[in-house]
Design a protein around this motif. Structure first.
Motif, mmCIF file in Angstrom:
data_model
loop_
_atom_site.group_PDB
_atom_site.id
_atom_site.type_symbol
_atom_site.label_atom_id
_atom_site.label_comp_id
_atom_site.label_asym_id
_atom_site.label_seq_id
_atom_site.Cartn_x
_atom_site.Cartn_y
_atom_site.Cartn_z
ATOM 1 N N TYR A 1 0.822 -1.217 0.000
ATOM 2 C CA TYR A 1 0.000 0.000 0.000
ATOM 3 C C TYR A 1 0.857 1.268 0.000
ATOM 4 N N LEU A 2 2.109 1.161 0.433
ATOM 5 C CA LEU A 2 2.912 2.353 0.712
ATOM 6 C C LEU A 2 3.144 3.246 -0.495
ATOM 7 N N GLY A 3 3.371 2.676 -1.661
ATOM 8 C CA GLY A 3 3.593 3.495 -2.857
ATOM 9 C C GLY A 3 2.379 4.360 -3.171
ATOM 10 N N ARG A 4 1.193 3.778 -3.093
ATOM 11 C CA ARG A 4 -0.029 4.545 -3.374
ATOM 12 C C ARG A 4 -0.283 5.597 -2.299
ATOM 13 N N VAL A 5 -0.012 5.263 -1.042
ATOM 14 C CA VAL A 5 -0.175 6.245 0.043
ATOM 15 C C VAL A 5 0.769 7.416 -0.193
ATOM 16 N N HIS A 6 2.018 7.109 -0.528
ATOM 17 C CA HIS A 6 3.015 8.153 -0.775
ATOM 18 C C HIS A 6 2.580 9.068 -1.932
ATOM 19 N N ARG A 7 2.126 8.484 -3.041
ATOM 20 C CA ARG A 7 1.684 9.289 -4.188
ATOM 21 C C ARG A 7 0.489 10.164 -3.819
ATOM 22 N N HIS A 8 -0.454 9.625 -3.062
ATOM 23 C CA HIS A 8 -1.622 10.407 -2.654
ATOM 24 C C HIS A 8 -1.202 11.594 -1.779
ATOM 25 N N LEU A 9 -0.318 11.361 -0.828
ATOM 26 C CA LEU A 9 0.131 12.444 0.042
ATOM 27 C C LEU A 9 0.900 13.502 -0.743
ATOM 28 N N GLN A 10 1.738 13.075 -1.695
ATOM 29 C CA GLN A 10 2.466 14.048 -2.515
ATOM 30 C C GLN A 10 1.510 14.927 -3.310
ATOM 31 N N ARG A 11 0.467 14.325 -3.893
ATOM 32 C CA ARG A 11 -0.525 15.124 -4.637
ATOM 33 C C ARG A 11 -1.218 16.122 -3.726
ATOM 34 N N SER A 12 -1.319 15.785 -2.442
ATOM 35 C CA SER A 12 -1.952 16.672 -1.472
ATOM 36 C C SER A 12 -0.967 17.685 -0.896
ATOM 37 N N GLY A 13 0.294 17.604 -1.313
ATOM 38 C CA GLY A 13 1.306 18.536 -0.819
ATOM 39 C C GLY A 13 1.886 18.154 0.531
ATOM 40 N N LEU A 14 1.776 16.874 0.909
ATOM 41 C CA LEU A 14 2.269 16.423 2.210
ATOM 42 C C LEU A 14 3.421 15.440 2.038
ATOM 43 N N ARG A 15 4.310 15.425 3.024
ATOM 44 C CA ARG A 15 5.406 14.449 3.051
ATOM 45 C C ARG A 15 4.887 13.115 3.559
ATOM 46 N N MET A 16 5.538 12.053 3.151
ATOM 47 C CA MET A 16 5.231 10.724 3.692
ATOM 48 C C MET A 16 5.569 10.739 5.173
ATOM 49 N N PRO A 17 4.647 10.292 6.023
ATOM 50 C CA PRO A 17 4.947 10.291 7.460
ATOM 51 C C PRO A 17 6.052 9.293 7.802
ATOM 52 N N GLN A 18 6.598 9.425 8.994
ATOM 53 C CA GLN A 18 7.649 8.526 9.435
ATOM 54 C C GLN A 18 7.109 7.098 9.365
ATOM 55 N N THR A 19 7.800 6.267 8.578
ATOM 56 C CA THR A 19 7.331 4.912 8.313
ATOM 57 C C THR A 19 8.474 3.930 8.498
ATOM 58 N N VAL A 20 8.233 2.913 9.318
ATOM 59 C CA VAL A 20 9.207 1.859 9.570
ATOM 60 C C VAL A 20 8.814 0.644 8.744
ATOM 61 N N ILE A 21 9.789 0.103 8.010
ATOM 62 C CA ILE A 21 9.533 -1.148 7.297
ATOM 63 C C ILE A 21 10.507 -2.192 7.809
ATOM 64 N N ASP A 22 10.074 -3.423 7.744
ATOM 65 C CA ASP A 22 10.872 -4.546 8.197
ATOM 66 C C ASP A 22 10.954 -5.531 7.051
ATOM 67 N N GLU A 23 12.152 -5.832 6.612
ATOM 68 C CA GLU A 23 12.336 -6.730 5.474
ATOM 69 C C GLU A 23 11.850 -8.148 5.776
ATOM 70 N N CYS A 24 11.758 -8.512 7.057
ATOM 71 C CA CYS A 24 11.353 -9.869 7.432
ATOM 72 C C CYS A 24 9.846 -9.993 7.634
#
Length: 165
Positions: free
Chosen positions: A48-71
């Motif tokens: 979901y993260l790519g779409r969330v990021h694109r939506h926030l950018q269109r709204s003029g907002l930065r992606m919030p602090q997001t932790v990902i875990d490769e495992c």
């Protein structure tokens, strides 16, 4: 006299506390951030993260602090509790709303893409504020809207109703 250097977990916890004012603690060589005191989070499928990021950018907002875990599949998006009453029933499929008593494991410093747990969108000491939970939920809902017509996801259509009275 030998210099004793603090381990990575202690140094990381201290950095998060001193620079971001987060109430971090160390448990089993991991830095843990308890939710509460205005801090909530969303557990989100990584796809979901790519779409969330694109939506926030269109709204003029930065992606919030997001932790990902490769495992582990879900990512964690931090947000400010803005006083809105949010329940699990409002979450898009696959998203969990996290609040007290949940804790979030934070990446160790230095921030590095080689670590299994890392920041997708790292915190910045000069921009410590978080997006509100309502804003993050709106971005998640909009970003996952395209999934509603795919197999395995519930779709609802309007049905005519008869009003009595």
């Amino acid at each position: 006299m030998a210099l004793v250097t603090p381990n990575a977990a202690q140094a990381s916890a201290r950095w998060y506390h001193e620079h971001l004012f987060w109430n971090t603690t160390v448990i089993d060589q991991s830095v843990v951030l308890p939710l509460g005191n205005g801090l909530v989070a969303f557990s989100v499928p990584a796809d979901y993260l790519g779409r969330v990021h694109r939506h926030l950018q269109r709204s003029g907002l930065r992606m919030p602090q997001t932790v990902i875990d490769e495992c582990e599949a879900p990512a964690v998006i931090l947000a400010e509790s803005d006083g809105a009453v949010i329940g699990q029933c409002q979450m898009p499929d696959g998203v969990r709303y996290l609040m007290v008593p949940a804790v979030i494991e934070l990446p160790l410093l230095p921030f590095s893409a080689e670590r299994k747990k890392r920041w997708l969108s790292a915190p910045d000491p000069h921009r410590r504020w978080l997006l509100s939970a309502t804003c993050v939920l709106a971005a998640l809902t909009t970003a996952t809207h395209s999934y509603q017509g795919t197999p395995g996801h519930r779709t609802e259509t309007a049905q005519p109703r008869t009003l009595v009275g």
